[in-house]
Design a protein around this motif. Structure first.
Motif, PDB file in Angstrom:
ATOM      1  N   GLN A 180      17.617 -18.897  51.602  1.00 33.74           N
ATOM      2  CA  GLN A 180      19.066 -19.075  51.626  1.00 33.74           C
ATOM      3  C   GLN A 180      19.535 -19.790  50.370  1.00 33.74           C
ATOM      4  O   GLN A 180      20.587 -19.466  49.810  1.00 33.74           O
ATOM      5  N   PHE A 181      18.754 -20.760  49.915  1.00 32.42           N
ATOM      6  CA  PHE A 181      19.109 -21.481  48.684  1.00 32.42           C
ATOM      7  C   PHE A 181      19.138 -20.514  47.504  1.00 32.42           C
ATOM      8  O   PHE A 181      20.000 -20.607  46.627  1.00 32.42           O
ATOM      9  N   ALA A 182      18.185 -19.578  47.480  1.00 34.51           N
ATOM     10  CA  ALA A 182      18.100 -18.595  46.399  1.00 34.51           C
ATOM     11  C   ALA A 182      18.960 -17.367  46.670  1.00 34.51           C
ATOM     12  O   ALA A 182      18.925 -16.413  45.898  1.00 34.51           O
ATOM     13  N   ARG A 183      19.704 -17.370  47.785  1.00 37.39           N
ATOM     14  CA  ARG A 183      20.582 -16.275  48.164  1.00 37.39           C
ATOM     15  C   ARG A 183      19.798 -14.976  48.359  1.00 37.39           C
ATOM     16  O   ARG A 183      20.237 -13.897  47.961  1.00 37.39           O
ATOM     17  N   LEU A 184      18.622 -15.096  48.988  1.00 35.12           N
ATOM     18  CA  LEU A 184      17.805 -13.937  49.300  1.00 35.12           C
ATOM     19  C   LEU A 184      17.858 -13.595  50.784  1.00 35.12           C
ATOM     20  O   LEU A 184      17.170 -12.682  51.235  1.00 35.12           O
ATOM     21  N   ARG A 185      18.650 -14.361  51.539  1.00 32.11           N
ATOM     22  CA  ARG A 185      18.790 -14.074  52.964  1.00 32.11           C
ATOM     23  C   ARG A 185      20.266 -14.129  53.306  1.00 32.11           C
ATOM     24  O   ARG A 185      20.946 -15.103  52.980  1.00 32.11           O
ATOM     25  N   PRO A 186      20.805 -13.085  53.935  1.00 34.90           N
ATOM     26  CA  PRO A 186      22.247 -13.066  54.203  1.00 34.90           C
ATOM     27  C   PRO A 186      22.648 -14.119  55.208  1.00 34.90           C
ATOM     28  O   PRO A 186      21.888 -14.496  56.101  1.00 34.90           O
ATOM     29  N   ASP A 187      23.863 -14.607  55.042  1.00 28.92           N
ATOM     30  CA  ASP A 187      24.415 -15.574  55.972  1.00 28.92           C
ATOM     31  C   ASP A 187      25.232 -14.866  57.041  1.00 28.92           C
ATOM     32  O   ASP A 187      25.601 -13.697  56.902  1.00 28.92           O
ATOM     33  N   GLU A 188      25.539 -15.589  58.106  1.00 30.61           N
ATOM     34  CA  GLU A 188      26.452 -15.061  59.105  1.00 30.61           C
ATOM     35  C   GLU A 188      27.849 -14.917  58.488  1.00 30.61           C
ATOM     36  O   GLU A 188      28.157 -15.499  57.455  1.00 30.61           O
ATOM     37  N   GLN A 189      28.691 -14.126  59.129  1.00 31.20           N
ATOM     38  CA  GLN A 189      30.026 -13.874  58.608  1.00 31.20           C
ATOM     39  C   GLN A 189      30.907 -15.119  58.692  1.00 31.20           C
ATOM     40  O   GLN A 189      30.731 -15.970  59.562  1.00 31.20           O
ATOM     41  N   PHE A 190      31.879 -15.205  57.769  1.00 33.32           N
ATOM     42  CA  PHE A 190      32.859 -16.289  57.815  1.00 33.32           C
ATOM     43  C   PHE A 190      33.788 -16.081  59.006  1.00 33.32           C
ATOM     44  O   PHE A 190      34.229 -14.964  59.285  1.00 33.32           O
ATOM     45  N   VAL A 191      34.075 -17.184  59.699  1.00 35.46           N
ATOM     46  CA  VAL A 191      35.075 -17.204  60.774  1.00 35.46           C
ATOM     47  C   VAL A 191      35.906 -18.468  60.598  1.00 35.46           C
ATOM     48  O   VAL A 191      35.592 -19.329  59.773  1.00 35.46           O
ATOM     49  N   GLU A 446      22.696  -7.497  45.454  1.00 32.97           N
ATOM     50  CA  GLU A 446      22.994  -6.113  45.104  1.00 32.97           C
ATOM     51  C   GLU A 446      22.308  -5.114  46.028  1.00 32.97           C
ATOM     52  O   GLU A 446      22.624  -3.913  46.003  1.00 32.97           O
ATOM     53  N   GLU A 447      21.354  -5.563  46.852  1.00 35.66           N
ATOM     54  CA  GLU A 447      20.645  -4.643  47.727  1.00 35.66           C
ATOM     55  C   GLU A 447      21.365  -4.386  49.045  1.00 35.66           C
ATOM     56  O   GLU A 447      21.005  -3.450  49.774  1.00 35.66           O
ATOM     57  N   HIS A 448      22.388  -5.193  49.360  1.00 31.30           N
ATOM     58  CA  HIS A 448      23.091  -4.986  50.627  1.00 31.30           C
ATOM     59  C   HIS A 448      23.846  -3.656  50.634  1.00 31.30           C
ATOM     60  O   HIS A 448      23.943  -2.985  51.669  1.00 31.30           O
ATOM     61  N   GLY A 449      24.381  -3.264  49.464  1.00 30.08           N
ATOM     62  CA  GLY A 449      25.039  -1.968  49.386  1.00 30.08           C
ATOM     63  C   GLY A 449      24.067  -0.823  49.604  1.00 30.08           C
ATOM     64  O   GLY A 449      24.416   0.213  50.205  1.00 30.08           O
ATOM     65  N   ARG A 450      22.851  -1.003  49.152  1.00 27.56           N
ATOM     66  CA  ARG A 450      21.823   0.027  49.338  1.00 27.56           C
ATOM     67  C   ARG A 450      21.463   0.173  50.812  1.00 27.56           C
ATOM     68  O   ARG A 450      21.177   1.286  51.286  1.00 27.56           O
ATOM     69  N   LEU A 451      21.466  -0.955  51.539  1.00 23.42           N
ATOM     70  CA  LEU A 451      21.223  -0.893  52.984  1.00 23.42           C
ATOM     71  C   LEU A 451      22.258  -0.009  53.674  1.00 23.42           C
ATOM     72  O   LEU A 451      21.925   0.817  54.524  1.00 23.42           O
TER      73      LEU A 451
END
Length: 480
Positions: A180-191, A446-451
């Protein structure tokens, strides 16, 4: 002027060189006879010089800037330039004096120093990770070997398995924080989030440890909440709760002789909310204060991972906020956090899904690590799924046929055909099969769009627990 260490150049009102000292000859490699009469912009970049000259013409007596000169030089030169105005009797600009220093060597030393600092930080990071995992592996390996020596002692084996499981969970938590620190794991959505409620939730989480400290040490520990009426912010409740819990635990550790922790909130309507956490503990020196947000920097010795406050900093920044610290030795510490208020609602937390009946699935499982492949196969079979295990993407593709499987679960980082390539090939022959990814690497932004493009149902992060794995399979079946 002749003995000065810096280049001193006099410039005419027409921006031509009129004076040239010996240092200028050394800096620019031009004799006076070659330089005098030339436009100064042959030596200094036109844009930087023109801007500085305009400022002097508007009344500024002196202006300095740093620039890179390339014209006529075998290699770029880093220069520090100070221009001073020469005014006539009537106040008009009658010329300039340029003092130029070659700072190329200085900038190179600074660059090397920054690189050295980066390598030092990388070494600290690697050392911190190795330290944490060696401790966990010591527990896992030690108890595994003791269980092999005492397989018939059921109570001992049960206790040992609990310790091994706890060590593994601690290790996965360390990896999660790093990713998470390296931004390699997605976070939950903002609410929309009420920070006051986050404070109350964190206090409830920490209260057992707080009360245990009071009972054990017999020292007063007071908690004061001064929570004002504040607006909501856009955020991730779990991340903010982790942030608040870390701040409270950090304050608790900073008060070994007891003290008072004060948590307050206030609002600047329409702009931001401020969260303040103040303790009356041991405080910290300036050298410590400057480093407290560095990953794996800790003053707690074996008792601290050095990830808590670095995670706090990371979470604050991902929420568009700011954090600052004020502290002196023996005078406690104050952490002040600011977050922008929610400009508009972004949704509420999802309601819990209704329970649904479990269904067995036909799963094509792909992983090139034999130990992982075997473990995941046993986990899936233990809850009733039919599993076809493949040790490579090529093997899995050869085994696949439309209608043979309900779900495909593939690792991402594999030798030969990796998970991305396998999914792309699979989509060419079956556009509807449900595909799940599992990875130990994490995902780059950048890989989330590929998912989405490959219509990947979900990406799981190793180590995955049996319940989480089965829940992902059930979710995939329910979506069909």
């Amino acid at each position: 002027i002749a003995s000065a260490g810096d280049a001193i150049i006099s410039v005419s009102p027409e921006d031509r060189i009129e004076g040239w000292n010996p240092a200028a000859e050394r800096v620019f490699g031009l004799a006076a006879a070659e330089a005098i009469g030339r436009p100064i912009t042959d030596l200094l970049p036109r844009g930087d010089y023109t801007d500085a000259r305009r400022r002097l013409g508007e009344g500024t007596p002196m202006h300095g800037f740093e620039t890179t000169a390339t014209a006529g030089q075998p290699r770029p030169m880093e220069l520090a330039v100070t221009l001073s105005a020469l005014h006539g009797r009537h106040g008009g600009l009658e010329g300039l004096i340029a003092i130029v220093r070659d700072i190329t060597a200085q900038r190179e030393v600074e660059k090397q120093l920054r690189q050295s600092e980066k390598l030092t930080a990388l070494g600290q990071l690697a050392g911190g990770i190795a330290h944490d995992f060696n401790n966990l592996l010591q527990a896992i390996l030690g108890y595994a070997q003791l269980m092999k020596q005492n397989p018939r002692d059921i109570d001992f084996v049960s206790r040992s398995l609990n310790i091994v499981e706890a060590a593994a969970v601690d290790g996965s938590e360390t990896v999660r924080r790093i990713q998470q620190f390296a931004r390699l794991r997605p976070d939950e959505q903002f609410v929309g989030v009420d920070v006051n409620q986050i404070v109350h939730d964190a206090v409830a989480i920490v209260r057992p440890r707080w009360e245990e400290r009071i009972a054990r040490d017999n020292r007063p520990l007071d908690l004061r909440l001064d929570l004002g009426t504040i607006e909501t912010i856009n955020g991730r409740p779990a991340a903010l709760a982790e942030l608040m819990t870390n701040l409270i635990l950090n304050a608790l550790d900073a008060m070994p002789d007891g003290g008072t922790l004060t948590v307050s909130t206030r609002s600047d309507p329409g702009r931001h909310i401020t969260l303040t956490v103040t303790d009356t503990g041991v405080g910290m020196a300036e050298t410590v204060r400057r480093r407290i947000f560095e990953p794996f920097f800790s003053t707690k010795g074996e008792g601290g991972s050095g990830l808590g406050l670095s995670m706090v900093y990371s979470i604050v920044r991902r929420h568009g906020g700011d954090i600052r610290v004020e502290s002196e030795p023996a005078r406690g510490a104050t952490f002040t956090l600011t977050f922008p208020v929610a400009s508009e609602p972004v949704g509420a937390e999802p309601e819990a899904a209704l329970p649904r009946a479990r269904r067995p699935a036909r799963v094509l499982l792909v992983d090139d690590d034999p130990k992982v492949l075997g473990t995941l196969t046993e986990i899936l079979r233990s809850v009733g799924h039919t599993v076809t295990a493949a040790a490579s993407g090529a093997t899995a593709f050869a085994a696949y046929g439309p209608g043979r499987f309900d779900v495909v679960l593939t690792n991402l980082g594999m030798a030969g055909m990796n998970g991305w390539e396998f999914a792309e090939r699979l989509r060419r022959v079956d556009a509807n099969i449900t595909i799940l990814f599992i990875t130990g690497w994490g995902l780059r932004d950048e890989e989330h769009g590929r998912l989405k493009m490959l219509r990947i149902r979900k990406c799981l992060f190793k180590p995955v627990r049996p319940a989480e794995l089965d829940a992902a399979i059930q979710d995939a079946l329910a979506a069909v």
